[in-house]
Structure formats: C-alpha cells, structure tokens
Scaffold this motif. Sequence first.
Motif, PDB file in Angstrom:
ATOM      1  N   TYR A   1       0.850  -1.193   0.000  1.00 17.60           N
ATOM      2  CA  TYR A   1       0.000   0.000   0.000  1.00 17.60           C
ATOM      3  C   TYR A   1       0.881   1.237   0.000  1.00 17.60           C
ATOM      4  CZ  TYR A   1      -2.649   3.754   2.328  1.00 17.60           C
ATOM      5  OH  TYR A   1      -3.212   4.958   2.666  1.00 17.60           O
ATOM      6  N   GLU A   2       0.415   2.281  -0.716  1.00 22.26           N
ATOM      7  CA  GLU A   2       1.161   3.538  -0.734  1.00 22.26           C
ATOM      8  C   GLU A   2       0.186   4.692  -0.922  1.00 22.26           C
ATOM      9  OE1 GLU A   2       5.359   4.115  -2.423  1.00 22.26           O
ATOM     10  OE2 GLU A   2       3.984   4.482  -4.110  1.00 22.26           O
ATOM     11  N   LEU A   3       0.443   5.775  -0.181  1.00 26.21           N
ATOM     12  CA  LEU A   3      -0.372   6.985  -0.279  1.00 26.21           C
ATOM     13  C   LEU A   3       0.558   8.181  -0.405  1.00 26.21           C
ATOM     14  CD1 LEU A   3      -3.477   8.130   1.543  1.00 26.21           C
ATOM     15  CD2 LEU A   3      -1.409   9.433   1.972  1.00 26.21           C
ATOM     16  N   HIS A   4       0.212   9.086  -1.297  1.00 23.61           N
ATOM     17  CA  HIS A   4       0.911  10.354  -1.446  1.00 23.61           C
ATOM     18  C   HIS A   4      -0.045  11.465  -1.010  1.00 23.61           C
ATOM     19  CE1 HIS A   4       4.457   8.916  -3.707  1.00 23.61           C
ATOM     20  NE2 HIS A   4       3.615   7.929  -3.989  1.00 23.61           N
ATOM     21  N   CYS A   5       0.473  12.418  -0.249  1.00 22.62           N
ATOM     22  CA  CYS A   5      -0.379  13.518   0.199  1.00 22.62           C
ATOM     23  C   CYS A   5       0.399  14.827   0.136  1.00 22.62           C
ATOM     24  CB  CYS A   5      -0.887  13.268   1.624  1.00 22.62           C
ATOM     25  SG  CYS A   5       0.380  13.135   2.897  1.00 22.62           S
ATOM     26  N   SER A   6      -0.346  15.904   0.065  1.00 25.10           N
ATOM     27  CA  SER A   6       0.251  17.231   0.117  1.00 25.10           C
ATOM     28  C   SER A   6      -0.815  18.186   0.645  1.00 25.10           C
ATOM     29  CB  SER A   6       0.749  17.682  -1.260  1.00 25.10           C
ATOM     30  OG  SER A   6      -0.324  17.738  -2.169  1.00 25.10           O
ATOM     31  N   GLY A   7      -0.341  19.250   1.274  1.00 29.10           N
ATOM     32  CA  GLY A   7      -1.308  20.193   1.795  1.00 29.10           C
ATOM     33  C   GLY A   7      -0.675  21.353   2.514  1.00 29.10           C
ATOM     34  N   GLY A   8      -1.529  22.102   3.203  1.00 27.93           N
ATOM     35  CA  GLY A   8      -1.080  23.243   3.964  1.00 27.93           C
ATOM     36  C   GLY A   8      -2.164  24.296   4.090  1.00 27.93           C
ATOM     37  N   ILE A   9      -1.735  25.488   4.402  1.00 26.30           N
ATOM     38  CA  ILE A   9      -2.657  26.615   4.579  1.00 26.30           C
ATOM     39  C   ILE A   9      -3.351  26.937   3.261  1.00 26.30           C
ATOM     40  CG2 ILE A   9      -2.752  29.100   5.015  1.00 26.30           C
ATOM     41  CD1 ILE A   9      -0.552  28.720   7.088  1.00 26.30           C
ATOM     42  N   ILE A  10      -4.628  27.249   3.352  1.00 25.77           N
ATOM     43  CA  ILE A  10      -5.405  27.701   2.197  1.00 25.77           C
ATOM     44  C   ILE A  10      -5.690  29.177   2.412  1.00 25.77           C
ATOM     45  CG2 ILE A  10      -7.572  27.470   0.930  1.00 25.77           C
ATOM     46  CD1 ILE A  10      -7.690  24.565   1.999  1.00 25.77           C
ATOM     47  N   LYS A  11      -5.351  29.981   1.435  1.00 25.75           N
ATOM     48  CA  LYS A  11      -5.484  31.439   1.568  1.00 25.75           C
ATOM     49  C   LYS A  11      -5.952  32.032   0.269  1.00 25.75           C
ATOM     50  CE  LYS A  11      -2.672  35.199   3.329  1.00 25.75           C
ATOM     51  NZ  LYS A  11      -1.366  35.554   3.818  1.00 25.75           N
TER      52      LYS A  11
END
Length: 167
Positions: free
Chosen positions: A157-167
């Motif tokens: 199993y493998e998951l890629h994620c990305s994110g952060g502040i939304i402005k």
Amino acid sequence: MSDINTTIINETFINFLIKAKKSTYANSNIEKSDSSRIGSSDYEYEEILDNKKYTYHDTYFGGIKFMGEEVVYCDTNNPIWGMNYYGITYDDTLGEEAMDNALRPALMKVGEDRNIIPVRGPIKFENNGYSYTFKTTGTIENFDGIEQIYKDNNLIYELHCSGGIIK
C-alpha cells in the motif's frame, strides 16, 4: 483586521486536527457522514475551541485505489487548511485486512510521534505483521508526504499527500 491564516496554525488548531482525525476515518467505530458528492465517502467533525467553531471535513472516492481531500474551516465557510491524497493497495486481496490491521491503527496514533507533522500517522508503526511508515517534507503550513505499508517486506500500500494553509 487581522488575517486569520497568519495565526491559525497554533496549538489549538493542531490539537483540533489531531482530535478530528481520531474521530473520523481512523476510528473504525465512527459512522460516515452524508455523502457530499456523488460516489463520495465523507466524515465530518466539529468543535468549539477558544470561542471559534472549527469544522473538519474528509471526503474520498474509491476503496483500494482512492483519492480524497481533507479541509478545515474556522468560523466561516472559507477553508483555512487542507490536504489532498491518493492511495493504492497493490494487493487487492489485502484491501480491508491491511486497513484494519495497519492503516487505521497507525492513523489513530496521529500526533503521538512529535518527530513528524500530525497529518497522518507516526514515522513507523508495526501491528499484526504489518509495517507502516510515513515520511514528510515541509511543515504543516506546506508539506508533501508518503505513507507506505509493508507485509512480509513487500510493499502492499502507498499513499501520497500534500497540503497546507489555504489562503
């Protein structure tokens, strides 16, 4: 007027995010929310903290191959933080087994490992013959991550994620 995004990533926000994650998908005893879009699976968590209403919403599509998004709102209908993710289970016969023995238990440990930002699980976790790892670059304000599960030293199993502040 102050910009909410400049001060939103604080201890209150982090604690809310950890509690929200443990109160939604990671917790196998929690029921899904109503679907927000055709074919989606959804979870939602709300709490009033420091006189502000925080709302966490997680929506995803698929099962052994899935994509989704988490969003946090604070006192408004405007999102302040989010994360996108895509995951795949390479061995279709282990779909639910891997989730129940490795992924959900690892995700319930979000925030316990202070050496990694609290957006998924700890850096490393082992349970019932499964080995979970999570690596990130960046900060909770702007990050990328990769989550993997191994069984008998085979990547399943493998998951890629990305994110952060939304402005």
